[in-house]
Design a protein around this motif. Structure first.
Motif, PDB file in Angstrom:
ATOM      1  N   PHE A 275       0.826  -1.195   0.000  1.00 37.53           N
ATOM      2  CA  PHE A 275       0.000   0.000   0.000  1.00 37.53           C
ATOM      3  C   PHE A 275       0.867   1.254   0.000  1.00 37.53           C
ATOM      4  CE2 PHE A 275      -2.155   3.429   2.275  1.00 37.53           C
ATOM      5  CZ  PHE A 275      -3.327   3.548   1.547  1.00 37.53           C
ATOM      6  N   LYS A 276       1.893   1.276   0.810  1.00 38.94           N
ATOM      7  CA  LYS A 276       2.738   2.469   0.870  1.00 38.94           C
ATOM      8  C   LYS A 276       3.535   2.635  -0.418  1.00 38.94           C
ATOM      9  CE  LYS A 276       5.972   5.078   3.696  1.00 38.94           C
ATOM     10  NZ  LYS A 276       6.626   5.216   5.006  1.00 38.94           N
ATOM     11  N   ARG A 277       4.029   1.529  -0.982  1.00 39.17           N
ATOM     12  CA  ARG A 277       4.756   1.632  -2.251  1.00 39.17           C
ATOM     13  C   ARG A 277       3.850   2.194  -3.345  1.00 39.17           C
ATOM     14  NH1 ARG A 277       6.521  -3.765  -1.196  1.00 39.17           N
ATOM     15  NH2 ARG A 277       5.429  -4.472  -3.086  1.00 39.17           N
ATOM     16  N   ALA A 278       2.609   1.701  -3.388  1.00 38.14           N
ATOM     17  CA  ALA A 278       1.663   2.195  -4.387  1.00 38.14           C
ATOM     18  C   ALA A 278       1.325   3.661  -4.138  1.00 38.14           C
ATOM     19  CB  ALA A 278       0.397   1.355  -4.371  1.00 38.14           C
ATOM     20  N   SER A 279       1.183   4.045  -2.879  1.00 39.17           N
ATOM     21  CA  SER A 279       0.865   5.438  -2.539  1.00 39.17           C
ATOM     22  C   SER A 279       1.987   6.370  -2.978  1.00 39.17           C
ATOM     23  CB  SER A 279       0.648   5.579  -1.035  1.00 39.17           C
ATOM     24  OG  SER A 279      -0.419   4.764  -0.585  1.00 39.17           O
ATOM     25  N   LEU A 280       3.216   5.968  -2.733  1.00 42.32           N
ATOM     26  CA  LEU A 280       4.352   6.784  -3.153  1.00 42.32           C
ATOM     27  C   LEU A 280       4.456   6.853  -4.677  1.00 42.32           C
ATOM     28  CD1 LEU A 280       6.992   5.593  -0.521  1.00 42.32           C
ATOM     29  CD2 LEU A 280       5.933   7.867  -0.671  1.00 42.32           C
ATOM     30  N   SER A 281       4.058   5.783  -5.350  1.00 41.87           N
ATOM     31  CA  SER A 281       4.055   5.799  -6.818  1.00 41.87           C
ATOM     32  C   SER A 281       3.006   6.764  -7.338  1.00 41.87           C
ATOM     33  CB  SER A 281       3.793   4.392  -7.363  1.00 41.87           C
ATOM     34  OG  SER A 281       4.856   3.510  -7.049  1.00 41.87           O
ATOM     35  N   VAL A 282       1.837   6.808  -6.677  1.00 39.46           N
ATOM     36  CA  VAL A 282       0.797   7.760  -7.065  1.00 39.46           C
ATOM     37  C   VAL A 282       1.306   9.188  -6.889  1.00 39.46           C
ATOM     38  CG1 VAL A 282      -1.482   8.679  -6.489  1.00 39.46           C
ATOM     39  CG2 VAL A 282      -1.124   6.215  -6.592  1.00 39.46           C
ATOM     40  N   ILE A 283       1.938   9.456  -5.762  1.00 44.74           N
ATOM     41  CA  ILE A 283       2.473  10.801  -5.507  1.00 44.74           C
ATOM     42  C   ILE A 283       3.523  11.152  -6.556  1.00 44.74           C
ATOM     43  CG2 ILE A 283       3.846  12.181  -3.898  1.00 44.74           C
ATOM     44  CD1 ILE A 283       2.417  10.701  -1.624  1.00 44.74           C
ATOM     45  N   ALA A 284       4.386  10.186  -6.893  1.00 41.10           N
ATOM     46  CA  ALA A 284       5.405  10.423  -7.916  1.00 41.10           C
ATOM     47  C   ALA A 284       4.777  10.770  -9.258  1.00 41.10           C
ATOM     48  CB  ALA A 284       6.293   9.191  -8.058  1.00 41.10           C
ATOM     49  N   SER A 285       3.633  10.153  -9.554  1.00 45.47           N
ATOM     50  CA  SER A 285       2.952  10.409 -10.831  1.00 45.47           C
ATOM     51  C   SER A 285       2.315  11.791 -10.875  1.00 45.47           C
ATOM     52  CB  SER A 285       1.879   9.341 -11.091  1.00 45.47           C
ATOM     53  OG  SER A 285       0.741   9.546 -10.274  1.00 45.47           O
ATOM     54  N   LEU A 286       2.130  12.419  -9.716  1.00 42.07           N
ATOM     55  CA  LEU A 286       1.520  13.745  -9.647  1.00 42.07           C
ATOM     56  C   LEU A 286       2.534  14.873  -9.766  1.00 42.07           C
ATOM     57  CD1 LEU A 286      -0.906  13.112  -6.634  1.00 42.07           C
ATOM     58  CD2 LEU A 286      -1.537  13.197  -9.055  1.00 42.07           C
ATOM     59  N   LEU A 287       3.805  14.538  -9.681  1.00 44.41           N
ATOM     60  CA  LEU A 287       4.846  15.561  -9.620  1.00 44.41           C
ATOM     61  C   LEU A 287       5.172  16.123 -10.996  1.00 44.41           C
ATOM     62  CD1 LEU A 287       7.263  13.809  -7.079  1.00 44.41           C
ATOM     63  CD2 LEU A 287       5.457  15.488  -6.601  1.00 44.41           C
ATOM     64  N   ASP A 288       5.601  17.368 -10.996  1.00 42.35           N
ATOM     65  CA  ASP A 288       6.005  18.026 -12.232  1.00 42.35           C
ATOM     66  C   ASP A 288       7.330  17.439 -12.731  1.00 42.35           C
ATOM     67  OD1 ASP A 288       7.552  20.645 -13.537  1.00 42.35           O
ATOM     68  OD2 ASP A 288       5.415  20.565 -13.977  1.00 42.35           O
ATOM     69  N   GLU A 289       7.548  17.525 -14.048  1.00 38.76           N
ATOM     70  CA  GLU A 289       8.744  16.951 -14.661  1.00 38.76           C
ATOM     71  C   GLU A 289      10.027  17.533 -14.062  1.00 38.76           C
ATOM     72  OE1 GLU A 289      11.458  14.898 -16.785  1.00 38.76           O
ATOM     73  OE2 GLU A 289       9.328  14.461 -16.513  1.00 38.76           O
ATOM     74  N   LYS A 290      10.018  18.793 -13.676  1.00 37.39           N
ATOM     75  CA  LYS A 290      11.210  19.400 -13.092  1.00 37.39           C
ATOM     76  C   LYS A 290      11.603  18.723 -11.791  1.00 37.39           C
ATOM     77  CE  LYS A 290      10.443  23.985 -15.137  1.00 37.39           C
ATOM     78  NZ  LYS A 290      10.172  25.423 -14.859  1.00 37.39           N
ATOM     79  N   VAL A 291      10.608  18.269 -11.046  1.00 31.75           N
ATOM     80  CA  VAL A 291      10.878  17.584  -9.775  1.00 31.75           C
ATOM     81  C   VAL A 291      11.381  16.168 -10.034  1.00 31.75           C
ATOM     82  CG1 VAL A 291       9.850  16.800  -7.602  1.00 31.75           C
ATOM     83  CG2 VAL A 291       9.124  18.968  -8.626  1.00 31.75           C
TER      84      VAL A 291
END
Length: 586
Positions: free
Chosen positions: A438-454
Motif C-alpha cells: 500500500f505504501k509503495r503504491a501510494s508513493l508511486s501515485v504521488i510520484a505520478s503527480l509531480l512536475d517533470e522538473k521535480v
C-alpha cells in the motif's frame, strides 16, 4: 507552440486502407486489429495475441503475489482479518446496496457487485468496470478513478487536437500544477470499437519506461472515457525534421538511442508496436534535440499494437504503408517488423526523406537509395546500421538490443552520465522495497503527480544506472556500481521468509528517490489519498483494501500488516492524517 497529441487513433467507421489516419488496417475503427475478436465478456480476443495478453496478465498477477509472498491465487478471506466487521453479500462478493452517481452509473466504492445484481437493479455498467482488475505496472494499483475528472484536473478549453470520437486537451493536476494530456473519447461513437480500445488500454497499463508515453489515470462519465497521459509539448519528430532539416550524426544517434531503448523494452514485455514512425515519436518539450539531452522522445499511439508470443506469427496488415516491413505486406510476421520501422525512421532523420514509396511496385518498393548528396558525408557505420535495420531477411535484421551496441551508436551517441548515488538516495532505495504494498503504491501515485522538473533528477539517475537500455535497473547494474551486498539489499522483496530480487522499473525508482519532505505536501497527499478513498468518506477501510479494486489481490496477512502499520488510532481505518504522516515518514 505545436503539440503532438494528434488524434491518430480516432478513425471514422468505414475508413479503409489509407483512411483518415493515414494508416492501413483491414478493419476500421479505433486501433482496430484484424486478429481481434470478442469473448463472452466483451473482452478482445486475438487467436495469436490474445493468448499472449492472457499470459501477460497472468504474469502481472503472479508478480503481485510474489511481492507479498503468496503461494496460491485463491481469493482473500477477509473474515480472517482481525477487526473487520462482518458484511454479507451475494454470490458476486461482499457488497452493500448498489447506489448510482448523478450520471446514472454504478457508484461502487466499497466492493464489487456481480453483473446479475447490477442488471436486477437496472444499473448502467461503466465501460471501465468491464476491464480486468489488473494494477498498472507503473503505479502498482488499479488506475480506474471512480471520481470526476474535474475534481482532480483543471482542463483547458482549447483542444490540442480533434478526432472523430473526441479531443485531446491539456489538463493540470490541481495539487501540483503538473501538465498532462487528457484524451476525451466519446463513448457513443466508440460503441463498435470498445474491445479494441480496452485492448489498447491494457497494453498501456503494462508500460513504464522513460521513453514511452505513460498512462496515469482513467476516468469515465455518462458520455466520455478520459485517458490522462503524459504530455509531450514539443510536437512530433516528423514536424521537427520537416521544419529544422535532417539531424547531424551526433543528434541522430541520440534520437536513435532513445527509440531503440523504448523498442527493446516493448519487446521484453511482449508488445509489438506495429506503427512506429516519426509521427508517433513525440518530443517532451520544445527544446532542440541534441546529444546534450536537452530534450527527449516518447513512443506513443498503441492503437495498432498487440501482445505477441515467441515463434507464433501475426497476419494483420496494419500500420503505415511507408513504414511496413515486407513480411507485414506478405501477412506473415513477428515483432521484428518494428526494427524495420526503426530503420525507416533512422533513414528519414538523417536525410530528410523517407526511403520507400508505398505506391511503388516490386522490386523498387523495398530498395534503399543512398544516392542523395546528404549520404556522402555520413559515416560508413551509420549506413551499415541503416542497412542492417532494413534487411529484408527477418532472421538477419538488426535488433534494438544489437543496435544499441552498434559501433555507430557507441561512437556517435551520448555517453551515459556517471551515476552518483548520494547517501540519502541510497538509503531511500534500501528502504523502499521493505515498505508494504500500500505504501509503495501510494508513493508511486504521488510520484505520478509531480512536475517533470521535480522528477528530472530521478529520471537522469535511472538512465545512468540502466546501462543495458532495457528500461530496468538490474542486480548486475547495481552490483557494478555498489557491490553485490548493497544490490541485494536494494532489490530484495519478500514476506520475511522468502526474499526475491526484482529489477527496479522507472516510476518505482522515482517513487523511491523523490524528496518526500519537500514533495509530500498536504494538497499532494490529499489527491493521492482520494485515489484510494473510493467512496469519498474520508477514510480507507479494510473492506476497500480487500475488494481487489485498489491494489489487486491481497492476502489476509498482508491486509492485517498494512492496517497495523498505518492505523495509529486503532479504529480499523486509515484516515487522511494517518496517511499523510506515513507518506512523509522517512
Amino acid at each position: 507552440m505545436s503539440f503532438a497529441w494528434h488524434c491518430n487513433g480516432f478513425c471514422r467507421p468505414g475508413d479503409s486502407d489509407f483512411g483518415k489516419s493515414g494508416r492501413f488496417s483491414t478493419v476500421s475503427g479505433f486501433g482496430a486489429l484484424e486478429e481481434i475478436g470478442v469473448d463472452s465478456d466483451g473482452q478482445p480476443w486475438d487467436r495469436v495475441a490474445g493468448k499472449a495478453a492472457e499470459e501477460a496478465l497472468q504474469r502481472d498477477e503472479a508478480t503481485s503475489e510474489e511481492d507479498v509472498g503468496l503461494s496460491d491465487t485463491s481469493d482473500t478471506d477477509i473474515s480472517k482479518v482481525k477487526g473487520l466487521p462482518q458484511i454479507r453479500g451475494g454470490e458476486g462478493g461482499y457488497s452493500k446496496s448498489v447506489s448510482l452517481d448523478e450520471d446514472g452509473l454504478a457508484k461502487d466504492g466499497l466492493a464489487y457487485h456481480d453483473r446479475d445484481e447490477l442488471r436486477r437493479n437496472h444499473v448502467r455498467l461503466k465501460v471501465t468496470d468491464t476491464m480486468g482488475a489488473v494494477p498498472s505496472s507503473a503505479l502498482q494499483l488499479i488506475i480506474n478513478n471512480p471520481g470526476k475528472i474535474h475534481d482532480y484536473y483543471n482542463i483547458a478549453k482549447k483542444p490540442l487536437g480533434k478526432g472523430a470520437y473526441g479531443v485531446v486537451t491539456v489538463g493540470h493536476v490541481k495539487a501540483t500544477e503538473a501538465a498532462r494530456a487528457v484524451k476525451s473519447i466519446l463513448k457513443a461513437g466508440m460503441k463498435d470499437h470498445l474491445a479494441a480500445l480496452k485492448y489498447e488500454i491494457e497494453i498501456m497499463k503494462r508500460l513504464d519506461h522513460p521513453y514511452i508515453v505513460m498512462l496515469f489515470e482513467i476516468f469515465e462519465d455518462r458520455d466520455h472515457i478520459y485517458l490522462v497521459m503524459e504530455l509531450c509539448s514539443g510536437g512530433h519528430l516528423q514536424h521537427y525534421v520537416d521544419n529544422r532539416g535532417h539531424l547531424t550524426e551526433a543528434n541522430a544517434a541520440a534520437v536513435m538511442q532513445q527509440v531503440c531503448r523504448a523498442v527493446f523494452y516493448l519487446h521484453r514485455n511482449s508488445v509489438c508496436h506495429r506503427d512506429l514512425k516519426s509521427e508517433n515519436l513525440l518530443l517532451s518539450t520544445i527544446a532542440p534535440l541534441n546529444a546534450a539531452g536537452t530534450n527527449s522522445l516518447k513512443v506513443a499511439d498503441f492503437g495498432m499494437s498487440t501482445f505477441f508470443r515467441p515463434n507464433l506469427m501475426l497476419n494483420a496488415v496494419v500500420g503505415t504503408p511507408s513504414h511496413m516491413a515486407p513480411e507485414v505486406v506478405a501477412r506473415c510476421y513477428n515483432q521484428n517488423c518494428d526494427y524495420w520501422a526503426v530503420g525507416v525512421v533512422m533513414y528519414y532523420i538523417m536525410c530528410g526523406v523517407e526511403p520507400f514509396d508505398p505506391k511503388s511496385s516490386e522490386p523498387k518498393r523495398f530498395t534503399i537509395d543512398f544516392k542523395s548528396l546528404v549520404w556522402v558525408s555520413v559515416s560508413e557505420d551509420a549506413i551499415t546500421l541503416v542497412q542492417g535495420l532494413l534487411c529484408k531477411s527477418v532472421e538477419h535484421r538488426v535488433t534494438a538490443c544489437s543496435a544499441l551496441q552498434h559501433p555507430w551508436m557507441l561512437n556517435h551517441g551520448p555517453k551515459p552520465p556517471e551515476a552518483l548515488l548520494k547517501p540519502e538516495v541510497l538509503d531511500s532505495l534500501c528502504r523502499f522495497r521493505s515498505e508494504n504494498r500500500f505504501k509503495r503504491a501510494s508513493l508511486s501515485v504521488i510520484a505520478s503527480l509531480l512536475d517533470e522538473k521535480v522528477v528530472a533528477p530521478s529520471r537522469k539517475l535511472f538512465m545512468a544506472l540502466d546501462e543495458s537500455g532495457d528500461g530496468l535497473i538490474s542486480f548486475a547494474e547495481l552490483s557494478a556500481k555498489l557491490g553485490e551486498e548493497a544490490a541485494k539489499v536494494i532489490l530484495a522483496r519478500g514476506d520475511g521468509r522468502t526474499v526475491k530480487q526484482k529489477d527496479f522499473a522507472f516510476l518505482e525508482f522515482v517513487a523511491a528517490t523523490f524528496d518526500r519532505r519537500r514533495c509530500c505536501t498536504q494538497d499532494v497527499c490529499k489527491t493521492a489519498f482520494s485515489v484510494f478513498d473510493k467512496d469519498g468518506n474520508g477514510s480507507i477501510s479494510l473492506l476497500e483494501l480487500s475488494s481487489g479494486k485498489m491494489l489487486g489481490k491481497m492476502s489476509a496477512k498482508e491486509l492485517s500488516a498494512t492496517l497495523q502499520a498505518l492505523d495509529k488510532n486503532g479504529d480499523q481505518e486509515i484516515d487522511f492524517k494517518e496517511f499523510m504522516q506515513n507518506m512523509r515518514n522517512v
